[in-house]
Design a protein around this motif. Structure first.
Motif, mmCIF file in Angstrom:
data_model
loop_
_atom_site.group_PDB
_atom_site.id
_atom_site.type_symbol
_atom_site.label_atom_id
_atom_site.label_comp_id
_atom_site.label_asym_id
_atom_site.label_seq_id
_atom_site.Cartn_x
_atom_site.Cartn_y
_atom_site.Cartn_z
ATOM 1 N N ARG A 100 -0.145 -4.075 9.130
ATOM 2 C CA ARG A 100 0.009 -3.296 7.815
ATOM 3 C C ARG A 100 -0.832 -3.445 6.517
ATOM 4 O O ARG A 100 -1.065 -3.710 5.818
ATOM 5 N N LYS A 111 0.887 -1.219 -0.046
ATOM 6 C CA LYS A 111 0.138 -0.063 0.423
ATOM 7 C C LYS A 111 0.559 1.448 -0.190
ATOM 8 O O LYS A 111 1.752 1.488 0.479
ATOM 9 N N PHE A 112 0.048 1.891 -0.497
ATOM 10 C CA PHE A 112 1.025 3.907 -0.239
ATOM 11 C C PHE A 112 0.295 4.183 -0.170
ATOM 12 O O PHE A 112 -1.497 4.547 -0.069
ATOM 13 N N THR A 113 0.538 5.862 0.274
ATOM 14 C CA THR A 113 -0.506 6.894 1.028
ATOM 15 C C THR A 113 -0.224 7.613 -0.337
ATOM 16 O O THR A 113 0.638 8.785 -1.196
ATOM 17 N N TYR A 153 1.962 9.049 8.454
ATOM 18 C CA TYR A 153 1.917 7.665 8.993
ATOM 19 C C TYR A 153 3.202 6.958 9.376
ATOM 20 O O TYR A 153 3.496 6.215 10.085
ATOM 21 N N GLY A 154 4.040 7.327 8.430
ATOM 22 C CA GLY A 154 5.714 7.008 8.740
ATOM 23 C C GLY A 154 6.536 7.509 10.021
ATOM 24 O O GLY A 154 6.443 6.448 11.124
ATOM 25 N N SER A 155 5.609 8.503 10.813
ATOM 26 C CA SER A 155 6.087 9.111 12.185
ATOM 27 C C SER A 155 5.818 7.653 12.722
ATOM 28 O O SER A 155 6.552 7.543 13.993
ATOM 29 N N LEU A 180 6.852 4.662 12.831
ATOM 30 C CA LEU A 180 8.006 4.561 13.545
ATOM 31 C C LEU A 180 8.545 4.163 14.631
ATOM 32 O O LEU A 180 8.727 3.451 15.513
ATOM 33 N N VAL A 240 2.995 -3.149 13.560
ATOM 34 C CA VAL A 240 1.966 -2.500 13.158
ATOM 35 C C VAL A 240 1.462 -3.717 11.912
ATOM 36 O O VAL A 240 2.105 -4.404 11.608
ATOM 37 N N SER A 296 0.963 10.612 4.516
ATOM 38 C CA SER A 296 2.410 9.446 4.071
ATOM 39 C C SER A 296 3.228 9.541 5.211
ATOM 40 O O SER A 296 3.544 8.980 5.694
ATOM 41 N N MET A 297 3.896 11.295 6.080
ATOM 42 C CA MET A 297 4.818 11.628 6.522
ATOM 43 C C MET A 297 3.975 10.768 7.550
ATOM 44 O O MET A 297 4.952 10.541 8.879
ATOM 45 N N LYS A 324 7.348 0.709 16.053
ATOM 46 C CA LYS A 324 8.926 0.073 16.231
ATOM 47 C C LYS A 324 9.600 0.613 16.878
ATOM 48 O O LYS A 324 10.228 -0.793 17.647
ATOM 49 N N ILE A 325 10.043 1.787 17.152
ATOM 50 C CA ILE A 325 10.700 1.797 18.860
ATOM 51 C C ILE A 325 10.604 1.850 19.813
ATOM 52 O O ILE A 325 11.136 1.060 20.532
#
Lengths: 287, 418
Positions: free
Chosen positions: B42, B15-17, B26-28, B31, B40, B23-24, B34-35
């Motif tokens: 997906r 999937k893409f946004t 969701y990426g943050s 992340l 997540v 997108s940024m 994950k830290i």
């Protein structure tokens, strides 16, 4: 003919590296760096040698900018604008060494933070371990630093300050600076892809940290506010220890230095694990 | 015995946004999760996300030559990148057995101030070659790239063609087990393209597996054993090259036909009447069974029926039909007076018919222009500019990239004396 010797098999899934431990990350790093050392050398060659190829002054630039920085600090000290406290040696020598150490730390940070950017042109086209970009950048920084640092030692001697034998341990002494700087940089390399604003704040924060770390003034400066901050700032102990060992051959902060060094290794491995777990999903945001 | 599976794509989705900001965000968010070690999920779509690939399963065996076919945005290049390990799947898995080489970003990492020779070492290393391997292939790479005398000049002095040739030459000499090729015919001039295709053929003959992404049906037909047709991230069909290429072309033509019908360019209003007393009242395109058609199979007969209504006597009327293909090239021009229909006059209602026994052109959309003149071509009464459309599809003829299909018939006569 296709390479029949190659029997590699790989499976890509959504959670490919999710279960990797920090020690697994360390092992993977060592494996990849060993396997791709020629790539690091080639990229280093491209970026280091070629960056000076079109310049008449060439590697001379490595000296010019730190010297100008030293001149400006000395000027501020001479005119009374800056009161660094009792630094124990000539202020010019003090600030030359200190600012070199700080610039090295910032170089490590810059190397880490540009890890993904450094290969942006082919990172989405060619499969290769991206941590080689970090170490290529570190090599470039270290090469730039080394040339300047050797000449700085000559300048120190001219200024009447002969470094102690700890100068030979300098590559080891700076390791915690590498782990913290490169670790922070690597982390913000990921963050900068998905949250540019935060990584910009981080860069600003590090610029601010320069003033809250005894780089251009003594660690025991006569200022309660700065003293308090310096005491809780781990960078104080790293910079002060390296500087004191080179100038005087002793330090009162061995304990703190060793403790921070150990934590810095763990911090770097933690960030490395985060990098491995997240890099592929962050890279797709670079589209 | 069936060859070993070298690529196994199982239920893969990606999937893409659509929105950069989301997108940024969701990426943050991912992340941070994950830290702190929170998994997540997906497999779910969040607002603004879409499936670039959805539940794709493909198996490719050693030595197979597979083409990925599809429109822009169908997911071909994304799938190629996922096989190459650049993007991870969001669901499912991709197993690859063997080394992969990608003819995708030829010349990636070239430094303009480094010489061609230095860049061979740099680029070759990026593509996974060892120094000794590069040294052993250096002359071959230089020879293939055809830039011998420039080898020790900086790449910045190269023409773009030379740069691409050098990049391609390095990439093609990496000799992987599996080669990924994206739009190979976009490389260099014709001679170099032919050389590249020959190199790929050698790779194929030596048992290499390759996956090729191209819009060029000829490349697909000539290079592949099997084609996978992707549309909106899903596999529509996989299998026989000729069959699927023909189906794909037909689908493209139908889509273009629908688009063109609704576009202003092909508006049926593009009709000019220069004499209010004379009208072409209708034009029909008919198939063999006299049914009005908008789509015809290549090689079938076609009839153009033109009805008119002349409220005055038209002396020496000349009907004309011209046909243009989708690229705007004129493929037919026919005048009634020159081709056997010498009318002295027309009046009232009537019709003329043009028969084309075999409408055999390259599959695509054809637009018909119909004209009526009086006595001379200069005196036009009515002009219907590209007002009638026909989509031509191929079912089973081995049509190539030529404009027409003249039912070729090859023969061989051996003149050697035995």
């Amino acid at each position: 003919m296709p390479n029949q010797m190659n029997n590699q098999s790989v499976t890509y899934t959504a959670h490919g590296h999710a279960s990797i431990s920090i020690f697994g990350a360390a092992a993977k790093l060592i494996r990849n760096l060993t396997r791709h050392r020629q790539l690091i050398v080639q990229l280093f060659r491209r970026d280091f040698i070629m960056s000076y190829k079109k310049s008449f002054i060439g590697v001379g630039w490595i000296l010019i900018s730190p010297l100008i920085s030293v001149v400006s600090w000395v000027f501020m000290n001479y005119t009374g604008i800056l009161q660094p406290g009792d630094v124990g040696v000539s202020y010019a020598a003090f600030v030359l060494l200190s600012s070199s150490i700080w610039s090295l730390f910032m170089g490590f940070y810059g190397s880490g933070s540009s890890t993904l950017d450094a290969g942006a042109e082919f990172i989405q086209q060619v499969k290769y371990p991206h941590e080689v970009l970090l170490f290529k950048q570190v090599l470039v920084q270290t090469a730039n630093f080394s040339v300047g640092f050797l000449l700085n030692i000559v300048v120190l001697v001219i200024l009447g300050v002969v470094p102690t034998l700890y100068i030979f341990a300098f590559p080891l002494l700076i390791l915690p600076l590498f782990f913290i700087g490169a670790g922070l940089g690597l982390f913000f390399s990921l963050v900068s892809v998905v949250a540019t604003d935060i990584s910009r704040f981080a860069t600003l924060g590090l610029s601010l940290l320069f003033y809250f770390t005894p780089v251009v003034y003594a660690a025991n400066i006569d200022n309660r506010f700065l003293n308090t901050i310096n005491q809780i700032n781990p960078m104080t102990y790293l910079i002060e220890t390296i500087r004191s060992l080179i100038f005087f051959g002793q330090t009162e902060y061995w304990g703190q230095y060793l403790l921070i060094s150990a934590v810095s290794v763990l911090f770097f491995l933690f960030v490395l694990r985060v990098f491995y777990v997240s890099e592929s999903q962050v890279i797709e945001k670079m589209l | 015995m069936q060859a070993q599976t070298v690529i196994k794509i199982e239920n893969v989705s990606k999937k893409f946004t659509r929105s950069i900001k989301r997108s940024m965000a969701y990426g943050s968010f991912d992340l941070i999760r994950k830290i702190v070690g929170i998994p997540v999920n997906r497999s779910l779509l969040r607002p603004s996300e879409f499936w670039a690939l959805e539940d794709v399963s493909i198996e490719i065996r050693k030595g197979e030559k597979v083409g990925f076919l599809g429109e822009n945005g169908s997911g071909k290049s994304t799938l190629l990148r996922m096989i190459n390990g650049i993007f991870p799947p969001d669901t499912g898995s991709i197993r690859v057995d063997g080394s992969i080489g990608a003819l995708i970003a030829v010349g990636a990492g070239f430094h303009p101030h480094m010489t061609g020779r230095e860049n061979i070492f740099l680029n070759g290393t990026i593509l996974g070659m060892k120094r000794k391997e590069i040294e052993s292939k250096l002359e071959e790479i230089i020879h293939f790239a055809e830039i011998g005398e420039f080898m020790d000049a900086p790449v910045s002095t190269y023409s773009s063609g030379m740069r691409v040739r050098l990049g391609f030459s390095i990439a093609v000499h990496t000799k992987p087990d599996i080669m990924l090729v994206d739009e190979i015919l976009a490389v260099g001039d014709l001679a170099f393209q032919l050389k590249c295709l020959r190199k790929l053929a050698d790779f194929r003959d030596e048992g290499g597996t390759f996956i090729i992404v191209s819009h060029n049906m000829q490349v697909m037909r000539n290079s592949c054993d099997r084609v996978v047709w992707l549309e909106s991230g899903k596999v529509i069909e996989s299998g026989n090259v000729d069959l699927i290429c023909s189906k794909y072309e037909a689908s493209q033509i139908n889509k273009s036909y629908a688009d063109e019908q609704s576009s202003q360019q092909f508006s049926k209003d593009n009709k000019i009447s220069l004499d209010p007393q004379v009208k072409i009242t209708s034009v029909e395109l008919l198939d063999e069974a006299d049914n009005a058609v908008e789509q015809l199979t290549l090689g079938q007969p076609l009839t153009v029926k033109i009805r008119y209504n002349a409220m005055r006597k038209v002396l020496v009327p000349i009907f004309a039909v011209s046909v243009h293909n989708g690229d705007g090239q004129l493929v037919i021009e026919s005048y009634s007076d020159k081709e056997g229909l010498n009318l002295k006059e027309i009046a009232g209602e009537g019709e003329v018919v043009l028969k084309l026994p075999k409408f055999a052109y390259r599959p695509g959309i054809y637009s018909f222009t119909v004209m009526l003149s009086e006595q001379t071509q200069l005196r036009k009464l009515e002009w219907h500019e590209k007002s009638y459309k026909l989509s031509l599809i191929n079912e089973n003829l081995p049509i190539n990239q030529g404009l027409t299909y003249p039912y070729p018939n090859w023969s061989h006569h051996d003149h050697r004396t035995t």
